[in-house]
Design an enzyme around this catalytic site. Structure first.
Site, mmCIF file in Angstrom:
data_model
loop_
_atom_site.group_PDB
_atom_site.id
_atom_site.type_symbol
_atom_site.label_atom_id
_atom_site.label_comp_id
_atom_site.label_asym_id
_atom_site.label_seq_id
_atom_site.Cartn_x
_atom_site.Cartn_y
_atom_site.Cartn_z
ATOM 1 C CB THR A 24 -0.817 0.021 1.115
ATOM 2 O OG1 THR A 24 -1.392 1.192 1.525
ATOM 3 C CG2 THR A 24 -0.132 -0.328 2.477
ATOM 4 C CG ASP A 25 -0.760 5.062 -0.819
ATOM 5 O OD1 ASP A 25 -1.533 4.303 -0.020
ATOM 6 O OD2 ASP A 25 -1.605 5.853 -1.589
ATOM 7 C CD GLU A 26 -3.440 3.177 4.082
ATOM 8 O OE1 GLU A 26 -3.425 3.356 5.422
ATOM 9 O OE2 GLU A 26 -4.429 3.068 3.661
ATOM 10 C CE1 TYR A 53 -3.370 -2.978 5.417
ATOM 11 C CE2 TYR A 53 -3.060 -0.425 5.070
ATOM 12 C CZ TYR A 53 -3.224 -1.660 4.732
ATOM 13 O OH TYR A 53 -3.317 -2.071 3.604
ATOM 14 C CE LYS A 83 0.358 -4.545 2.933
ATOM 15 N NZ LYS A 83 -0.103 -5.866 2.316
HETATM 16 P P1 NAD Z 1 -9.393 -7.716 2.151
HETATM 17 O O1 NAD Z 1 -9.348 -7.379 3.805
HETATM 18 O O2 NAD Z 1 -10.468 -7.385 1.229
HETATM 19 O O3 NAD Z 1 -9.035 -9.292 1.764
HETATM 20 C C1 NAD Z 1 -8.020 -9.615 2.570
HETATM 21 C C2 NAD Z 1 -8.042 -11.446 2.283
HETATM 22 O O4 NAD Z 1 -6.887 -11.951 3.178
HETATM 23 C C3 NAD Z 1 -9.386 -12.012 2.769
HETATM 24 O O5 NAD Z 1 -10.097 -12.757 1.933
HETATM 25 C C4 NAD Z 1 -8.991 -12.777 3.960
HETATM 26 O O6 NAD Z 1 -9.654 -13.975 4.256
HETATM 27 C C5 NAD Z 1 -7.572 -13.228 3.615
HETATM 28 N N1 NAD Z 1 -6.714 -13.253 5.044
HETATM 29 C C6 NAD Z 1 -6.389 -12.653 5.966
HETATM 30 N N2 NAD Z 1 -5.514 -13.122 6.843
HETATM 31 C C7 NAD Z 1 -5.301 -14.218 6.516
HETATM 32 C C8 NAD Z 1 -4.333 -15.301 6.805
HETATM 33 N N3 NAD Z 1 -3.639 -15.232 7.949
HETATM 34 N N4 NAD Z 1 -4.034 -16.482 6.136
HETATM 35 C C9 NAD Z 1 -4.749 -16.328 4.733
HETATM 36 N N5 NAD Z 1 -5.669 -15.591 4.266
HETATM 37 C C10 NAD Z 1 -5.902 -14.271 4.949
HETATM 38 O O7 NAD Z 1 -8.186 -7.020 1.649
HETATM 39 P P2 NAD Z 1 -7.981 -5.892 0.400
HETATM 40 O O8 NAD Z 1 -8.408 -4.745 0.216
HETATM 41 O O9 NAD Z 1 -8.382 -6.833 -0.900
HETATM 42 O O10 NAD Z 1 -6.292 -5.989 0.049
HETATM 43 C C11 NAD Z 1 -5.546 -6.880 -0.428
HETATM 44 C C12 NAD Z 1 -4.252 -6.582 -0.401
HETATM 45 O O11 NAD Z 1 -3.866 -5.362 -1.130
HETATM 46 C C13 NAD Z 1 -3.473 -6.230 1.248
HETATM 47 O O12 NAD Z 1 -2.449 -6.802 1.235
HETATM 48 C C14 NAD Z 1 -3.597 -4.637 1.147
HETATM 49 O O13 NAD Z 1 -2.658 -4.450 2.380
HETATM 50 C C15 NAD Z 1 -3.316 -4.279 -0.149
HETATM 51 N N6 NAD Z 1 -3.725 -3.109 -0.393
HETATM 52 C C16 NAD Z 1 -5.159 -2.960 -0.344
HETATM 53 C C17 NAD Z 1 -5.734 -1.599 -0.840
HETATM 54 C C18 NAD Z 1 -6.998 -1.009 -0.737
HETATM 55 O O14 NAD Z 1 -7.519 -0.049 -0.983
HETATM 56 N N7 NAD Z 1 -8.182 -2.073 -0.319
HETATM 57 C C19 NAD Z 1 -4.891 -0.667 -1.410
HETATM 58 C C20 NAD Z 1 -3.369 -0.991 -1.615
HETATM 59 C C21 NAD Z 1 -3.101 -2.226 -1.417
HETATM 60 P P1 TYD Z 2 -10.627 3.801 4.502
HETATM 61 O O1 TYD Z 2 -11.775 3.368 3.358
HETATM 62 O O2 TYD Z 2 -10.996 3.245 5.782
HETATM 63 O O3 TYD Z 2 -9.173 3.588 3.804
HETATM 64 P P2 TYD Z 2 -8.013 4.052 4.336
HETATM 65 O O4 TYD Z 2 -7.946 4.527 5.960
HETATM 66 O O5 TYD Z 2 -6.913 2.950 4.386
HETATM 67 O O6 TYD Z 2 -7.533 5.336 3.432
HETATM 68 O O7 TYD Z 2 -11.253 5.332 4.576
HETATM 69 C C1 TYD Z 2 -10.840 6.263 3.470
HETATM 70 C C2 TYD Z 2 -10.880 7.698 4.213
HETATM 71 O O8 TYD Z 2 -12.388 7.865 4.666
HETATM 72 C C3 TYD Z 2 -9.989 7.824 5.444
HETATM 73 O O9 TYD Z 2 -9.517 9.221 5.412
HETATM 74 C C4 TYD Z 2 -10.887 7.679 6.564
HETATM 75 C C5 TYD Z 2 -12.252 8.186 6.157
HETATM 76 N N1 TYD Z 2 -13.503 7.454 6.563
HETATM 77 C C6 TYD Z 2 -14.777 8.063 7.126
HETATM 78 O O10 TYD Z 2 -14.724 9.386 7.202
HETATM 79 N N2 TYD Z 2 -15.618 7.372 7.671
HETATM 80 C C7 TYD Z 2 -15.908 6.367 7.680
HETATM 81 O O11 TYD Z 2 -16.793 5.722 8.034
HETATM 82 C C8 TYD Z 2 -14.800 5.416 7.050
HETATM 83 C C9 TYD Z 2 -14.760 3.840 6.938
HETATM 84 C C10 TYD Z 2 -13.527 6.002 6.442
#
Ligand code: NAD
Ligand code: TYD
Length: 352
Positions: free
Chosen positions: A133-135, A158, A162
């Protein structure tokens, strides 16, 4: 069947993982795709109903922190490559309880790196693609963008977990020569996203005329990318990216949370035939997230110039598709928001 690659995709039942699997099984019938997922609250096999019948797809339920089990998975399926997405992914949950994040994101990742190293020792042409992630770069002020060279400065449990996993991935490259690739992507949105993240949570609450909880004053900025475009970036990096390199992925698409919520309210008023401005009335400013990062924004020029990747659609098009998907899949939301999720949120909002 003699598959060209036998790819382990971890976290394939989650939001981004399910899109990666859908893309890979269709585009590469010559690959075996093994989806390994623990099926936590965030993992749902419903997300993959449309591909589970395909002969080049397999599902294995399991936990990436379990060393002997994972070693066996690498052996059983003769794994040649990894695309690692399994993670605990929600910042608010990491603030409530960081330990699951340490276990899955750090220990689980190191465990997978060890399995890959043992399995691939002495052979060539493997890839361990770590999805991050960019975070990890921390929080930006009003100007500037995250580049691949921006120093890591994670600020939530988080992002700290990461960042730690990214460091281990790089350490395995430098120390043992493991063929790794990393991608650091901005916030994703799209179908099948668990409705605890901002966009699906707002869509669901607007639909059900529930309060729309905006943290703080809503001025925090996120840079949004359609999940299908993230999956295509992973495909490109996995195949064409250089070993040992990181690639930032994003769509130059910064929005304040409040502007985004306004946009969704107006779009849904239109789609649901509600009076203009009706949904905006649901907006409720709530206590800010602890340590809330102010702004994320990605410089994606490296992936664009080196690998020719750019997003395929605009944010407006992506939001339109996403809202339509949630409106047409209400049963999906209902089935996954029962049980543990409901308990978690009941407790969370009680504290505010
Ligand atoms: P998500 O929470 O939707 O899915 C995570 C999956 O991992 C789930 O299916 C869960 O069952 C599985 N999982 C969790 N713990 C596990 C374990 N111990 N063993 C096996 N499986 C396990 O997450 P996402 O949003 O799809 O993110 C996927 C990846 O992309 C993550 O690594 C996250 O850090 C990264 N990412 C997410 C975003 C975003 O905006 N969602 C952005 C950039 C990077
Ligand atoms: P989120 O979707 O949790 O992603 P991340 O924290 O990984 O960026 O949140 C996106 C933005 O929205 C973040 O600035 C927090 C804000 N947010 C709210 O204002 N209300 C909410 O209920 C949630 C879940 C997030």
């Amino acid at each position: 069947m003699n598959y060209k690659k036998r790819i382990l995709v971890t976290g394939g039942a989650g939001f981004i993982g399910s899109h990666v699997i859908r893309l890979m099984v269709h585009k590469y019938p010559e690959y075996l795709i093994v989806n390994l997922d623990k099926l936590t609250y965030a993992g749902n096999l419903e997300n993959l109903k449309d591909v589970e019948h395909l002969s080049n797809y397999r599902f294995v339920k399991g936990d990436i922190t379990d060393a002997s089990f994972m070693k066996q998975v690498f052996e059983d399926h003769d794994i040649t490559d990894v695309i690692h997405l399994a993670a605990e992914s929600h910042v608010d949950r990491s603030i409530e309880g960081p330990m699951d994040f340490v276990m899955t994101n750090v220990v689980g990742t190191v465990n997978l790196l060890q399995c890959a190293r043992d399995k691939w020792e002495g052979s060539k042409d493997h890839v361990f693609h770590h999805v991050s992630t960019d975070e990890v770069y921390g929080s930006l002020g009003e100007t500037g963008l995250f580049e691949e060279t921006t120093p890591y400065d994670p600020r939530s449990p988080y992002s700290a977990s990461k960042a730690s996993s990214d460091h281990f991935v790089n350490a395995f490259y430098h120390t043992y020569g493991l063929p790794v690739k990393l991608s650091n992507c901005s916030n994703n949105y799209g179908s099948h996203q668990f409705p605890e993240k901002l966009i699906p949570l707002m869509i669901n609450n607007i639909l059900n005329e529930k309060p729309l909880p905006v943290y703080g004053n809503g001025a925090n900025i996120r840079d949004w990318l359609w999940v299908v475009d993230h999956a295509s970036a992973i495909d490109v990096i996995f195949h064409k990216g250089r070993i040992g390199e990181s690639y930032n992925v994003g769509g130059l698409n910064e929005w304040t949370n409040l502007n985004l919520v306004h946009y969704l309210c107006d779009l849904m008023d239109q789609k649901l035939g509600r009076e203009k401005g009706a949904s905006r009335k649901l907006i409720t400013f709530v206590t800010d997230r602890k340590g809330h990062d102010m702004r994320y924004a990605i410089d994606a020029s490296k992936i664009e110039s080196e690998l020719g990747w750019t997003p395929s659609i605009t944010f407006e098009e992506g939001l339109d598709k996403t809202v339509d998907w949630y409106l047409n899949n209400r049963a999906w939301v209902e089935s996954i928001t029962s049980g543990e999720y409901t308990e978690y949120y009941k407790n969370m909002y009680d504290e505010r």
